[in-house]
Design a protein around this motif. Sequence first.
Motif, PDB file in Angstrom:
ATOM      1  N   GLY A  98       0.781  -1.224   0.000  1.00 50.99           N
ATOM      2  CA  GLY A  98       0.000   0.000   0.000  1.00 50.99           C
ATOM      3  C   GLY A  98       0.815   1.278   0.000  1.00 50.99           C
ATOM      4  N   ASN A  99       2.136   1.161  -0.007  1.00 49.61           N
ATOM      5  CA  ASN A  99       3.011   2.344   0.126  1.00 49.61           C
ATOM      6  C   ASN A  99       3.705   2.631  -1.201  1.00 49.61           C
ATOM      7  OD1 ASN A  99       4.887   4.288   0.793  1.00 49.61           O
ATOM      8  ND2 ASN A  99       5.649   3.233   2.605  1.00 49.61           N
ATOM      9  N   GLU A 100       3.206   3.609  -1.931  1.00 46.69           N
ATOM     10  CA  GLU A 100       3.792   3.938  -3.229  1.00 46.69           C
ATOM     11  C   GLU A 100       5.219   4.462  -3.114  1.00 46.69           C
ATOM     12  OE1 GLU A 100       2.235   7.213  -5.415  1.00 46.69           O
ATOM     13  OE2 GLU A 100       1.942   8.471  -3.646  1.00 46.69           O
ATOM     14  N   ARG A 101       5.594   4.967  -1.953  1.00 46.04           N
ATOM     15  CA  ARG A 101       6.928   5.551  -1.814  1.00 46.04           C
ATOM     16  C   ARG A 101       8.031   4.491  -1.855  1.00 46.04           C
ATOM     17  NH1 ARG A 101       6.174  10.669   2.425  1.00 46.04           N
ATOM     18  NH2 ARG A 101       4.291  11.484   1.426  1.00 46.04           N
ATOM     19  N   VAL A 102       7.715   3.259  -1.476  1.00 51.04           N
ATOM     20  CA  VAL A 102       8.698   2.178  -1.591  1.00 51.04           C
ATOM     21  C   VAL A 102       9.091   1.998  -3.054  1.00 51.04           C
ATOM     22  CG1 VAL A 102       9.089  -0.299  -1.295  1.00 51.04           C
ATOM     23  CG2 VAL A 102       7.897   0.996   0.492  1.00 51.04           C
ATOM     24  N   GLU A 103       8.112   2.028  -3.931  1.00 48.90           N
ATOM     25  CA  GLU A 103       8.377   1.907  -5.358  1.00 48.90           C
ATOM     26  C   GLU A 103       9.008   3.181  -5.914  1.00 48.90           C
ATOM     27  OE1 GLU A 103       5.873   1.239  -9.524  1.00 48.90           O
ATOM     28  OE2 GLU A 103       4.958   0.723  -7.598  1.00 48.90           O
ATOM     29  N   LEU A 104       8.524   4.316  -5.469  1.00 47.66           N
ATOM     30  CA  LEU A 104       8.984   5.591  -6.010  1.00 47.66           C
ATOM     31  C   LEU A 104      10.458   5.832  -5.721  1.00 47.66           C
ATOM     32  CD1 LEU A 104       8.042   8.092  -7.525  1.00 47.66           C
ATOM     33  CD2 LEU A 104       7.319   9.087  -5.331  1.00 47.66           C
ATOM     34  N   ILE A 105      10.904   5.499  -4.515  1.00 46.58           N
ATOM     35  CA  ILE A 105      12.318   5.739  -4.191  1.00 46.58           C
ATOM     36  C   ILE A 105      13.214   4.885  -5.082  1.00 46.58           C
ATOM     37  CG2 ILE A 105      12.468   4.024  -2.308  1.00 46.58           C
ATOM     38  CD1 ILE A 105      14.087   7.497  -2.281  1.00 46.58           C
ATOM     39  N   GLY A 106      12.762   3.667  -5.406  1.00 49.97           N
ATOM     40  CA  GLY A 106      13.541   2.820  -6.305  1.00 49.97           C
ATOM     41  C   GLY A 106      13.614   3.384  -7.707  1.00 49.97           C
ATOM     42  N   ARG A 107      12.501   3.888  -8.209  1.00 54.34           N
ATOM     43  CA  ARG A 107      12.488   4.452  -9.559  1.00 54.34           C
ATOM     44  C   ARG A 107      13.303   5.747  -9.642  1.00 54.34           C
ATOM     45  NH1 ARG A 107       9.521   1.439 -12.674  1.00 54.34           N
ATOM     46  NH2 ARG A 107       7.716   0.288 -11.858  1.00 54.34           N
ATOM     47  N   LEU A 108      13.190   6.588  -8.625  1.00 58.17           N
ATOM     48  CA  LEU A 108      13.900   7.863  -8.644  1.00 58.17           C
ATOM     49  C   LEU A 108      15.413   7.676  -8.548  1.00 58.17           C
ATOM     50  CD1 LEU A 108      11.512   9.986  -6.393  1.00 58.17           C
ATOM     51  CD2 LEU A 108      11.858  10.220  -8.860  1.00 58.17           C
ATOM     52  N   THR A 109      15.868   6.792  -7.672  1.00 60.61           N
ATOM     53  CA  THR A 109      17.310   6.580  -7.562  1.00 60.61           C
ATOM     54  C   THR A 109      17.859   5.883  -8.808  1.00 60.61           C
ATOM     55  OG1 THR A 109      16.918   4.562  -6.260  1.00 60.61           O
ATOM     56  CG2 THR A 109      17.389   6.594  -5.043  1.00 60.61           C
ATOM     57  N   ALA A 110      17.070   4.976  -9.392  1.00 61.45           N
ATOM     58  CA  ALA A 110      17.511   4.347 -10.644  1.00 61.45           C
ATOM     59  C   ALA A 110      17.634   5.385 -11.752  1.00 61.45           C
ATOM     60  CB  ALA A 110      16.538   3.245 -11.052  1.00 61.45           C
ATOM     61  N   GLY A 111      16.765   6.378 -11.715  1.00 63.01           N
ATOM     62  CA  GLY A 111      16.768   7.396 -12.755  1.00 63.01           C
ATOM     63  C   GLY A 111      17.970   8.311 -12.733  1.00 63.01           C
ATOM     64  N   ILE A 112      18.640   8.439 -11.589  1.00 63.72           N
ATOM     65  CA  ILE A 112      19.819   9.298 -11.511  1.00 63.72           C
ATOM     66  C   ILE A 112      21.124   8.504 -11.497  1.00 63.72           C
ATOM     67  CG2 ILE A 112      18.578  11.158 -10.341  1.00 63.72           C
ATOM     68  CD1 ILE A 112      19.943  10.220  -7.711  1.00 63.72           C
ATOM     69  N   HIS A 113      21.017   7.176 -11.552  1.00 62.19           N
ATOM     70  CA  HIS A 113      22.225   6.351 -11.462  1.00 62.19           C
ATOM     71  C   HIS A 113      23.081   6.532 -12.718  1.00 62.19           C
ATOM     72  CE1 HIS A 113      24.028   2.930  -9.143  1.00 62.19           C
ATOM     73  NE2 HIS A 113      24.777   2.962 -10.218  1.00 62.19           N
ATOM     74  N   PRO A 114      24.371   6.773 -12.567  1.00 61.17           N
ATOM     75  CA  PRO A 114      25.229   6.997 -13.738  1.00 61.17           C
ATOM     76  C   PRO A 114      25.368   5.747 -14.597  1.00 61.17           C
ATOM     77  CG  PRO A 114      26.544   6.845 -11.732  1.00 61.17           C
ATOM     78  CD  PRO A 114      25.113   6.865 -11.302  1.00 61.17           C
ATOM     79  N   GLU A 115      25.506   5.960 -15.901  1.00 64.25           N
ATOM     80  CA  GLU A 115      25.654   4.864 -16.848  1.00 64.25           C
ATOM     81  C   GLU A 115      26.929   5.059 -17.652  1.00 64.25           C
ATOM     82  OE1 GLU A 115      22.144   4.993 -19.246  1.00 64.25           O
ATOM     83  OE2 GLU A 115      20.851   4.159 -17.682  1.00 64.25           O
ATOM     84  N   GLY A 116      27.363   3.966 -18.280  1.00 62.46           N
ATOM     85  CA  GLY A 116      28.467   4.066 -19.227  1.00 62.46           C
ATOM     86  C   GLY A 116      29.831   3.688 -18.687  1.00 62.46           C
ATOM     87  N   ARG A 117      30.002   3.661 -17.362  1.00 61.29           N
ATOM     88  CA  ARG A 117      31.292   3.273 -16.780  1.00 61.29           C
ATOM     89  C   ARG A 117      31.053   2.274 -15.666  1.00 61.29           C
ATOM     90  NH1 ARG A 117      34.911   8.147 -14.909  1.00 61.29           N
ATOM     91  NH2 ARG A 117      36.428   6.448 -14.655  1.00 61.29           N
ATOM     92  N   ALA A 118      31.858   1.238 -15.662  1.00 58.09           N
ATOM     93  CA  ALA A 118      31.790   0.285 -14.552  1.00 58.09           C
ATOM     94  C   ALA A 118      32.147   1.009 -13.254  1.00 58.09           C
ATOM     95  CB  ALA A 118      32.756  -0.864 -14.803  1.00 58.09           C
ATOM     96  N   HIS A 119      31.491   0.643 -12.167  1.00 61.21           N
ATOM     97  CA  HIS A 119      31.785   1.285 -10.889  1.00 61.21           C
ATOM     98  C   HIS A 119      31.293   0.420  -9.734  1.00 61.21           C
ATOM     99  CE1 HIS A 119      27.735   2.709 -12.061  1.00 61.21           C
ATOM    100  NE2 HIS A 119      27.453   2.664 -10.766  1.00 61.21           N
TER     101      HIS A 119
END
Length: 201
Positions: A98-119
């Motif tokens: 029932g808590n949309e914020r559990v899903e939202l925090i995952g989507r938001l952090t995935a959206g800012i995660h850097p791409e293109g370099r192994a880390h």
Amino acid sequence: MGVAIRTADESDRELVVRLLDEAFQDDPVSNWVFPGEEYLRTTHHRLMAAFTEIVLAEGRIDVTEDGSACALWLTVPADAHDADDDGPAQLRAAVDPGNERVELIGRLTAGIHPEGRAHAYLWMIGVSPDRQGEGLGTALIQHVLDRCDRDGLPAYLEASNARSRALYERLGFAATGHPLDLPYDGPSMWPMWREPRTHQV
């Protein structure tokens, strides 16, 4: 005297979940995901258990030998992309449907995660509240950063409060652009990146 560190295994699951649950009771992001003292107290541990499960399976958890602190790391390849778009929704369904914020925090952090370099990705670090300020978190992080420096691997994390951000800056991390401001008058998270340090011989 150095801090003894070992790699956690399945037998450490309950220890890690308890450490993370206790360490993040005062964290602004945890309190945003689970608003209200009673709600946080009774539900937060489920999210920490899910995170522990993921990292035990896919990454590495370091713990201090005395069980007072832990750090959760994932190695992200250069060509990584979020193939599991349903991951945040599945996490919500498993943890607190029932808590949309559990899903939202995952989507938001995935959206800012850097791409293109192994880390190396520091997902979470938790220190028992009665042991905070003793340098255990620094020792845990530096343990992996030393390896990153040897391997020429950058590191990444999201700082969830000003105190942790200051610690990460001391360890060579720098904020990358603007902070992530969580909706519904939520707190800010700072994506931070650290280039590997080369040692002159």
